[in-house]
Motif scaffolding. Sequence first.
Motif, PDB file in Angstrom:
ATOM      1  N   CYS A 149      90.653  -3.013  74.875  1.00 14.61           N
ATOM      2  CA  CYS A 149      90.648  -1.857  75.435  1.00 14.61           C
ATOM      3  C   CYS A 149      91.943  -1.170  75.002  1.00 14.61           C
ATOM      4  CB  CYS A 149      90.635  -2.012  77.007  1.00 14.61           C
ATOM      5  SG  CYS A 149      90.922  -0.455  77.699  1.00 14.61           S
ATOM      6  N   CYS A 201      94.137  -1.090  78.832  1.00 16.95           N
ATOM      7  CA  CYS A 201      94.691  -2.346  79.488  1.00 16.95           C
ATOM      8  C   CYS A 201      94.597  -3.724  78.607  1.00 16.95           C
ATOM      9  CB  CYS A 201      93.853  -2.792  80.716  1.00 16.95           C
ATOM     10  SG  CYS A 201      91.974  -3.190  80.079  1.00 16.95           S
ATOM     11  N   CYS A 253      85.201   0.248  79.604  1.00 14.25           N
ATOM     12  CA  CYS A 253      86.013  -1.079  79.656  1.00 14.25           C
ATOM     13  C   CYS A 253      85.592  -1.426  81.256  1.00 14.25           C
ATOM     14  CB  CYS A 253      87.498  -0.900  79.524  1.00 14.25           C
ATOM     15  SG  CYS A 253      88.576  -1.950  80.061  1.00 14.25           S
ATOM     16  N   CYS A 255      89.323  -1.807  83.501  1.00 17.51           N
ATOM     17  CA  CYS A 255      90.066  -0.591  83.901  1.00 17.51           C
ATOM     18  C   CYS A 255      89.337   0.578  84.055  1.00 17.51           C
ATOM     19  CB  CYS A 255      91.214  -0.258  83.004  1.00 17.51           C
ATOM     20  SG  CYS A 255      90.979   0.500  81.465  1.00 17.51           S
TER      21      CYS A 255
HETATM   22 ZN   LIG Z   1      90.826  -1.371  79.951  1.00 12.27          ZN
END
Ligand SMILES: [Zn+2]
Length: 423
Positions: free
Chosen positions: A21, A24, A64, A67
Amino acid sequence: MTVVGLDEQARAAALENVPSCRSCGADGLKTFLQLGQMPLPDALLRADQVGGHEPRYPLDVAFCPSCSLVQILEEVEPEELFVDNYLYFSSFSEGLLRHSREHAFRLIEERELGPESLVVELASNDGYLLKNFVERGVPVLGIDPAPDQAEAAEAAGVPTLREFFGADVARRLVAEGRRADVIIANNVMAHTPELNSFVEGISILLADHGVATIENTYVKDLIDHTEFDTIYHEHFCYFSCTAVDELMRRHGLSLVRVEHFPALQGGTLRWWVARTDAIEESARAFLDAEKAERLTEFGYYEAFGERVEGIRTDLLELLRGLKQEGKTIAAYGAAAKGSTLINYVGIGRELVDFVVDRNVHKQGLHMPGTHLPIRDPAALLEDRPDYVLLLAWNYKDEVMAQQPEYLAGGGRFVVPVPSPAVV
Ligand SMILES: [Zn+2]
């Protein structure tokens, strides 16, 4: 999981190469849309370049689960995307100018800005926003790597640093004794490959009691209205409030206020960010609503790919039907969004004769991929095409208001999303 247009083996291979990601850093991104091999959306071609080599890159979109950030998987060097041939000048849109001016005046009042303050805009383009502060005697600094736009900004009295913004630039400015009372970042956070460095930079540069306002299109509007053509290589990320909140907290900032502009760019949010825990009701309400409506889960995004394929089928059918009736068709809007749409749907000269755009820098060039020529909007009155495919549907009211003569003469517009329709 829905992955569009791939067989099982290719899908497995694609998923193996999925990066982590952008926000994050977690693994396990889940792909929900594949638009295929696309040319760079703003790489307009001169006549002598048509027929030469055009690089193409895959365009896959993923969610994702850690997050909630929606993002594209491929990376194209930012220098290639934004500096060479980057022809977007903010001042060509009247609606955007009005929106920016109102925001500037409100900030001056609410934050009590004056000659001792500093307003910094990231991706300040041609100075369209900051010059409102300059008019009121508030010191400003623009930051934008695009040379022609920076030059136009300085001509308008807006000092401009010709760089990509990130933590290093912020540290340097702070070392020079500069902190920002207000940081504005409109339609740039999505364009930033180094997302964490960008937000860290905001955190470093922002004065202790300062505020940053960040605008970008809202991923909920994108998904709900099937605005797939806002997905292209320049837009790395597609934000929810949940994703923004996580990102800000990582850098010591809080999401304190949220405003929604449903008509702007197909649905835009303005996130107010500060170093405080005084969260306002608007921010809390958006975060709660996203949880209740499950924007924080993959299922919300899963069926999007099928709806996008539906638009392709319906739009081709509509345009081919018109051609069979002997109608002529042009298109409006030579922007990145238009490039995504015509290249994904597969619209060439057999369907559309030319594209018009008010940006004089684009006139005389050709669209990437399909090579449709770009002309002045006056061509709509000269050639009188029966239909105009409105690639710039985000400026629908503005464009139609500018074309009373074309409409009075019987011309019609075709709007491609959320589902193709003649208006
Ligand atoms: Zn993420």
